[in-house]
Write a protein that holds these residues in place. Structure first.
Motif, short mmCIF file in Angstrom:
data_model
loop_
_atom_site.label_atom_id
_atom_site.label_comp_id
_atom_site.label_asym_id
_atom_site.label_seq_id
_atom_site.Cartn_x
_atom_site.Cartn_y
_atom_site.Cartn_z
N GLU A 48 -8.20 48.21 -0.49
CA GLU A 48 -8.35 46.90 0.14
C GLU A 48 -9.50 46.87 1.13
O GLU A 48 -10.21 45.87 1.25
N ARG A 49 -9.70 47.96 1.85
CA ARG A 49 -10.75 47.98 2.86
C ARG A 49 -11.13 49.42 3.20
O ARG A 49 -10.30 50.34 3.09
N VAL A 50 -12.38 49.59 3.58
CA VAL A 50 -12.88 50.84 4.14
C VAL A 50 -13.43 50.50 5.51
O VAL A 50 -14.41 49.76 5.63
N THR A 51 -12.80 51.00 6.56
CA THR A 51 -13.13 50.62 7.93
C THR A 51 -13.55 51.84 8.74
O THR A 51 -12.94 52.90 8.64
N LEU A 52 -14.60 51.68 9.53
CA LEU A 52 -15.04 52.71 10.46
C LEU A 52 -14.72 52.26 11.88
O LEU A 52 -15.01 51.12 12.27
N GLU A 53 -14.10 53.14 12.65
CA GLU A 53 -13.82 52.88 14.06
C GLU A 53 -14.57 53.89 14.92
O GLU A 53 -14.56 55.09 14.61
N LEU A 54 -15.20 53.42 15.98
CA LEU A 54 -15.80 54.31 16.96
C LEU A 54 -14.76 54.54 18.06
O LEU A 54 -14.25 53.58 18.65
N VAL A 55 -14.43 55.79 18.30
CA VAL A 55 -13.38 56.12 19.25
C VAL A 55 -13.91 57.09 20.30
O VAL A 55 -14.86 57.84 20.07
N ALA A 56 -13.30 57.06 21.48
CA ALA A 56 -13.73 57.89 22.59
C ALA A 56 -12.54 58.39 23.37
O ALA A 56 -11.52 57.69 23.49
N ARG A 57 -12.66 59.60 23.90
CA ARG A 57 -11.68 60.10 24.86
C ARG A 57 -12.11 59.62 26.24
O ARG A 57 -13.20 59.93 26.71
N VAL A 58 -11.23 58.87 26.89
CA VAL A 58 -11.57 58.21 28.15
C VAL A 58 -10.54 58.59 29.21
O VAL A 58 -9.34 58.69 28.93
N GLU A 59 -11.01 58.77 30.45
CA GLU A 59 -10.12 59.08 31.57
C GLU A 59 -9.76 57.79 32.30
O GLU A 59 -10.60 56.92 32.50
N ALA A 60 -8.50 57.69 32.71
CA ALA A 60 -8.04 56.54 33.47
C ALA A 60 -7.27 57.03 34.69
O ALA A 60 -6.47 57.96 34.59
N GLY A 69 -6.91 59.15 27.39
CA GLY A 69 -6.44 58.32 26.30
C GLY A 69 -7.55 58.08 25.30
O GLY A 69 -8.71 58.39 25.56
N VAL A 70 -7.19 57.55 24.16
CA VAL A 70 -8.16 57.23 23.12
C VAL A 70 -8.44 55.74 23.13
O VAL A 70 -7.52 54.93 23.11
N VAL A 71 -9.71 55.37 23.18
CA VAL A 71 -10.12 53.98 23.15
C VAL A 71 -10.97 53.73 21.90
O VAL A 71 -11.90 54.48 21.62
N VAL A 72 -10.61 52.72 21.14
CA VAL A 72 -11.45 52.26 20.02
C VAL A 72 -12.43 51.24 20.59
O VAL A 72 -12.02 50.19 21.10
N PHE A 73 -13.73 51.51 20.54
CA PHE A 73 -14.67 50.61 21.18
C PHE A 73 -15.56 49.83 20.22
O PHE A 73 -16.37 49.01 20.64
N GLU A 74 -15.42 50.06 18.91
CA GLU A 74 -16.10 49.22 17.92
C GLU A 74 -15.47 49.48 16.56
O GLU A 74 -14.95 50.56 16.30
N ARG A 75 -15.50 48.45 15.71
CA ARG A 75 -14.89 48.58 14.39
C ARG A 75 -15.78 47.87 13.36
O ARG A 75 -16.27 46.77 13.61
N PHE A 76 -15.99 48.50 12.22
CA PHE A 76 -16.83 47.96 11.15
C PHE A 76 -16.09 48.08 9.82
O PHE A 76 -15.53 49.13 9.51
#
Length: 355
Positions: A48-60, A69-76
């Motif tokens: 149905e779809r092929v999606t790329l997510e840009l993820v980062a380990r971020v401190e809060a 934690g893990v943050v998804v900061f862009e999706r294609f």
């Protein structure tokens, strides 16, 4: 065939996914290319779809301390809408554009300890979705490298780099986190400053350079943070004396702060009180909105802690000749990226990770 489809819906005998990034470090705002390689399972499946997510380990920072934690900061979405036949091999090429504020993960080919990844999600009709994770390497823009080189030439040394969850008020920040590079002061500032933190917020025209100085306390006064922001254009790289420019930034910030301290008034930097106040906050992958403390450090909801990958880098006499402390080399950083995000995947969706 019905039995094969049943197994596929349980995650057995379904298609496999492997993403291969082109072996060149990307830059903020630049292209990232590669291909998603698919291998058909034990039956035909509709992709149905092929999606790329840009993820980062971020401190809060929270009231309970600092968490990762893990943050998804862009999706294609780069493909989908086709049938993958049993045992078929298919490649889905892609070329995506990174956000301008994408953090820098390496300098002169050496890792800074920043954990970024490209997570591929394969949406499969009638079966469990499949995923793959690859480490993402990002080198500095020329203007970022020029500023960092100048800091090294001036005698500043790098201590660490991290990603802080939150928003820097008074800026056009787009991502829900920002990168901080922590530097030990050059000898000429060591009696005034404990450390300097540098943040780059790039855009198509140039970037903001946000500086924060952790001031040393005097005999009759405590230490306070000094803040300053400077805007530079990408086309200034070849026409600027960066050593003089950056040294002027540091001197102005320290001297201006000292003058305010003498009058008993501590502002929030050379661009006005409250500049690190509330802004247009983003949300993380868990839906938490960040907050800011009085020094502009990001705070958010509770994040599950992950493995630390803090590495220290040192500036050489000829500029920022980077060396990684603690024996961590690039390959080990790549391994830790996979280990960390696989652990996150396992907690969130039962470990349906097909690396």
């Amino acid at each position: 065939m019905v039995f094969k489809r049943l197994l596929g819906s349980m995650g057995v005998g379904g298609p496999a996914v492997d993403t291969v990034l082109d072996p060149v470090a990307a830059v903020p705002g630049g292209n990232l290319s590669g291909e998603v390689r698919l291998t058909g399972g034990r039956a035909d499946f509709d992709i149905e779809r092929v999606t790329l997510e840009l993820v980062a380990r971020v401190e809060a920072e929270t009231e309970h301390g600092e968490h990762d934690g893990v943050v998804v900061f862009e999706r294609f979405t780069v493909g989908g809408g086709f049938r993958l036949h049993e045992g078929e091999r298919r490649s889905v090429p892609f070329a995506i554009t990174l956000p301008w504020e994408t953090p820098v993960t390496e300098l002169y080919g050496q890792p800074l300890g920043i954990v970024l990844g490209v997570r591929t999600e394969l949406g499969v009709a009638g079966a469990k979705d499949k995923s793959d994770l690859d480490a993402l390497a990002v080198r500095p823009l020329p203007v970022q490298e020029a500023v960092l080189e100048a800091l090294g030439q001036l005698g500043f040394t790098f201590k660490s780099a991290d990603l802080e969850y939150g928003h820097i008020g008074g800026t056009g920040q787009q991502l829900p986190f920002y990168q901080e590079l922590e530097l030990a002061p050059a000898p000429q500032y060591a009696h005034q400053v404990n450390e300097i933190e540098v943040t780059f917020l790039a855009d198509p025209a140039g970037m903001d350079v946000v500086l924060e100085a952790d001031k040393r306390g005097g005999l009759f006064s405590g230490g306070h943070d000094a803040l300053a922001r400077h805007t530079v254009r990408h086309d200034q790289v070849a026409h600027t004396n960066w050593n003089a420019e950056v040294d002027a930034w540091i001197r102005a910030m320290v001297e201006s702060h000292a003058a305010r301290a003498a009058h008993g008034s501590y502002g929030h930097g050379s661009y006005g009180p409250g500049s690190y106040g509330p802004g247009s906050y983003g949300h993380d992958a868990y839906g938490h909105a960040p907050h800011k403390d009085e020094h502009g450090h990001g705070q958010g909801g509770h994040h599950r802690s992950g493995p630390g990958v803090g590495t220290a880098i040192a500036a050489g006499a000829a500029g920022l000749a980077v060396g990684v402390a603690g024996g961590m080399v690039a390959a080990e950083v790549v391994d830790e990226v996979g280990d960390y995000f696989e652990g996150e995947e396992g907690e969130e969706d039962g470990g349906d990770e097909d690396s």
